[in-house]
Motif scaffolding. Structure first.
Motif, mmCIF file in Angstrom:
data_model
loop_
_atom_site.group_PDB
_atom_site.id
_atom_site.type_symbol
_atom_site.label_atom_id
_atom_site.label_comp_id
_atom_site.label_asym_id
_atom_site.label_seq_id
_atom_site.Cartn_x
_atom_site.Cartn_y
_atom_site.Cartn_z
ATOM 1 N N VAL A 1 -67.278 51.265 10.628
ATOM 2 C CA VAL A 1 -67.546 52.691 10.766
ATOM 3 C C VAL A 1 -66.250 53.510 10.657
ATOM 4 C CG1 VAL A 1 -69.762 52.537 11.947
ATOM 5 C CG2 VAL A 1 -67.641 52.368 13.288
ATOM 6 N N GLY B 1 -62.657 52.774 11.332
ATOM 7 C CA GLY B 1 -61.547 52.841 12.291
ATOM 8 C C GLY B 1 -60.192 53.067 11.630
ATOM 9 N N GLN C 1 -68.068 48.579 2.611
ATOM 10 C CA GLN C 1 -68.629 47.976 3.822
ATOM 11 C C GLN C 1 -69.973 47.375 3.450
ATOM 12 O OE1 GLN C 1 -68.334 47.065 6.959
ATOM 13 N NE2 GLN C 1 -70.531 46.791 7.230
ATOM 14 N N TRP C 2 -70.245 46.211 4.018
ATOM 15 C CA TRP C 2 -71.556 45.569 3.808
ATOM 16 C C TRP C 2 -71.774 44.541 4.895
ATOM 17 C CZ3 TRP C 2 -73.085 40.533 1.702
ATOM 18 C CH2 TRP C 2 -74.448 40.479 1.384
ATOM 19 N N GLU C 3 -72.955 44.538 5.451
ATOM 20 C CA GLU C 3 -73.275 43.627 6.552
ATOM 21 C C GLU C 3 -74.122 42.475 6.009
ATOM 22 O OE1 GLU C 3 -73.139 41.934 9.761
ATOM 23 O OE2 GLU C 3 -72.415 43.984 10.000
ATOM 24 N N ASP D 1 -71.847 44.256 -1.134
ATOM 25 C CA ASP D 1 -70.933 43.126 -0.977
ATOM 26 C C ASP D 1 -69.655 43.337 -1.802
ATOM 27 O OD1 ASP D 1 -69.724 40.676 -0.788
ATOM 28 O OD2 ASP D 1 -71.527 39.509 -1.273
ATOM 29 N N ILE D 2 -68.525 43.184 -1.185
ATOM 30 C CA ILE D 2 -67.242 43.338 -1.876
ATOM 31 C C ILE D 2 -67.171 42.428 -3.109
ATOM 32 C CG2 ILE D 2 -66.076 41.659 -0.333
ATOM 33 C CD1 ILE D 2 -64.387 44.709 -1.893
HETATM 34 C C1 SAM Z 1 -64.111 43.357 11.881
HETATM 35 S S1 SAM Z 1 -65.226 44.417 11.109
HETATM 36 C C2 SAM Z 1 -64.209 45.767 10.681
HETATM 37 C C3 SAM Z 1 -64.545 47.019 11.464
HETATM 38 C C4 SAM Z 1 -63.760 48.253 11.089
HETATM 39 N N1 SAM Z 1 -62.339 48.077 11.098
HETATM 40 C C5 SAM Z 1 -64.123 49.430 11.976
HETATM 41 O O1 SAM Z 1 -63.249 50.124 12.466
HETATM 42 O O2 SAM Z 1 -65.316 49.663 12.197
HETATM 43 C C6 SAM Z 1 -65.500 43.620 9.558
HETATM 44 C C7 SAM Z 1 -66.505 44.311 8.675
HETATM 45 O O3 SAM Z 1 -66.602 43.602 7.417
HETATM 46 C C8 SAM Z 1 -67.936 43.710 6.960
HETATM 47 N N2 SAM Z 1 -68.192 42.673 5.946
HETATM 48 C C9 SAM Z 1 -68.441 41.359 6.149
HETATM 49 N N3 SAM Z 1 -68.649 40.732 4.978
HETATM 50 C C10 SAM Z 1 -68.522 41.657 3.999
HETATM 51 C C11 SAM Z 1 -68.627 41.622 2.562
HETATM 52 N N4 SAM Z 1 -68.922 40.497 1.952
HETATM 53 N N5 SAM Z 1 -68.431 42.761 1.873
HETATM 54 C C12 SAM Z 1 -68.130 43.924 2.527
HETATM 55 N N6 SAM Z 1 -68.025 44.024 3.877
HETATM 56 C C13 SAM Z 1 -68.225 42.900 4.606
HETATM 57 C C14 SAM Z 1 -68.749 43.563 8.253
HETATM 58 O O4 SAM Z 1 -70.034 44.083 8.133
HETATM 59 C C15 SAM Z 1 -67.903 44.340 9.264
HETATM 60 O O5 SAM Z 1 -68.308 45.670 9.365
#
Ligand code: SAM
Length: 472
Positions: free
Chosen positions: A13, A15, A47-49, A81-82
């Motif tokens: 979100v 940060g 971003q992707w969950e 997805d990245i």
């Molecule tokens: C540790 S969190 C980072 C949070 C962020 N720094 C914040 O302030 O909200 C990691 C993020 O990477 C995302 N994520 C995981 N796999 C991903 C992918 N394949 N492509 C894009 N985002 C991905 C997760 O959904 C998660 O929101």
């Protein structure tokens, strides 16, 4: 001066973005009251969950991101997805076209196993699905001048059978791409911020950038970027070693052991040490002007929804029983008949989960006693809070969720606004999202999940200001 162009990966979100750009021009350290002299512009974010059943742009974190930072000509959010935009097997041309040019790459990426799958004619081959290799590909193709990453501090110690190997692979790959790298484990509370959250922050400077590290030891201890933003006092000696193996060799065996909490790698030479935070309590205000301890972030009690209250007297519909080891001491708030502990109220469940136990359980091998030490039932209001984890939300009793007691025998969980403040996000940042044209309300448990994943924004702000000061 032109703004530094930022790509924010694994954005959650936002940060990193809040720390670098501020919010509506204001800084996290002032609780968004004073102007932030920001020189950053996020030009592309992602971003992707993976575990979510919703489509990319309808996923909650993406919907929050879209509402807070709608796409413009100069700033686009990619909600999938990245790996659709950058992956190790893509050509440099594809990646170059998919990701815009930028000066600073940032992201809090998931912690995984970084080992190298092999080396082929095209070079290093990372394991599929391991997101470090997606980041690595961007570094290889776009060569951003600066990189700023965040991860759990465990990264410096994994895996258990060859401690430090994962981080050594990261360092070796960045060394080969022309980066000097410094890292630091920071507990936000040691610098006056309201949460005890320990994370590792990794900063890398490309050899073609304006940042020149002359004396690596001085850089790490006194005059470097991290050392200026977060001063330290060296604890114990400095450990030094040459990191001269290739990433593939390190994958087979690293053997140097875990990395220390403060360190730097320049031209393959690693220097590192343990440290204590080097600031006085009087300086805390510079890092967080208003929020220091849990009490500071609490909202007005009359605004707390009833679903967050844990009523000490409310009976459970279905009382529960737990069998303890004979004679094992049990919290006096719980009823006990012989070695049977009875949970008859909602509060009993919290007392039991957070309490010390030696509880009878059965496995395929027979009966055993599950043992666990005690946690405090309630969190101190006079200290920075414990770390928020992703399962913080939802009404169910838990060992790890925060619980506070404001009046005798009246307990409650923390509301999403309080969790946001503990991470120094603007209050209400995750309340709503945008799905298509409609604004949607984000469920409380999701908001807590976001904060469990997020970082303490004040840390990003201080590093961002220091980087900006040095490259102006
Ligand atoms: C540790 S969190 C980072 C949070 C962020 N720094 C914040 O302030 O909200 C990691 C993020 O990477 C995302 N994520 C995981 N796999 C991903 C992918 N394949 N492509 C894009 N985002 C991905 C997760 O959904 C998660 O929101």
């Amino acid at each position: 001066m032109e703004k530094l162009r930022v790509v924010e990966l694994f954005a959650g979100v936002g940060g990193f973005r809040l720390g670098l750009e501020g919010w509506k021009g204001k800084s996290a350290s002032s609780n968004y009251k004073k102007k932030l002299d920001s020189n950053y512009q996020v030009v592309w974010s992602n971003q992707w969950e993976p575990s979510s059943k919703r489509e990319g742009k309808l996923q909650e974190a993406n919907s929050v991101y879209h509402l807070r930072w709608p796409d413009t000509d100069g700033s686009v959010h990619f909600p999938e997805d990245i790996s659709k935009k950058v992956a190790p097997e893509m050509t440099s041309k594809e990646v170059s076209e998919n990701i815009p040019d930028h000066d600073l790459l940032v992201g809090g990426f998931p912690c995984q196993d970084y080992s190298v799958a092999g080396v082929n004619t095209k070079g290093l081959e990372g394991k599929k699905g391991v997101l470090w290799w997606n980041i690595h590909k961007i570094l290889e193709v776009k060569k951003p001048k600066y990189v700023f990453l965040e991860n759990v501090d465990r990264l410096l110690k994994t895996p258990t059978n060859d401690r430090g190997r994962d981080f050594a692979i990261m360092l070796a790959t960045m060394r080969d791409l022309g980066y000097t790298v410094e890292w630091r484990v920071i507990n936000a509370a040691d610098y006056g911020m309201p949460q005890r959250r320990r994370r590792v922050y990794i900063l890398a400077y490309h050899s073609k950038s304006a940042i020149k590290v002359k004396d690596a030891k001085e850089w790490m201890l006194t005059n470097g970027l991290m050392a200026s933003a977060f001063p330290i006092i060296q604890k114990g000696g400095i450990v030094e070693f040459e990191l001269n193996q290739s990433p593939a060799e390190i994958t087979k065996k690293f053997g140097e052991g875990k990395f220390f909490d403060a360190g730097i790698m320049k031209d393959g030479l690693v220097k590192m040490c343990s440290y204590d935070a080097g600031i006085s309590v009087e300086e805390y205000k510079k890092y967080s002007a208003e929020y220091r301890v849990l009490r500071d972030v609490l909202i007005d009690e009359k605004d707390v929804p009833s679903s967050f209250i844990v009523d000490g007297n409310k009976p459970l519909k279905q009382p529960l029983e737990r069998i303890f080891l004979d004679g094992f001491p049990v919290d006096e708030r719980l009823d006990r008949k012989g070695n049977v502990v009875q949970l008859t109220t909602e509060l009993h469940k919290w007392v039991y989960l957070k309490g010390k136990k030696a509880e009878e359980r059965t496995s395929s091998k027979g009966v055993f006693y599950y043992k666990e030490g005690p946690m405090n039932l309630t969190d101190s209001l006079e200290l920075p809070s414990r770390t928020i984890i992703t399962s913080e939300g939802g009404p169910g009793a838990s060992r790890f969720k925060h619980l506070i007691e404001l009046q005798p025998n009246v307990y409650r969980r923390l509301v999403p606004e309080e969790l946001e403040r503990l991470n120094m996000f603007p209050t209400g940042h995750t309340e709503k999202g945008k799905a298509g044209e409609a604004e949607v309300k984000i469920p409380d448990a999701k908001r807590a999940f976001f904060m469990g994943n997020a970082l303490v924004v004040g840390i990003i702000e201080k590093v961002g200001l220091e980087l900006n000061r040095r490259v102006k």
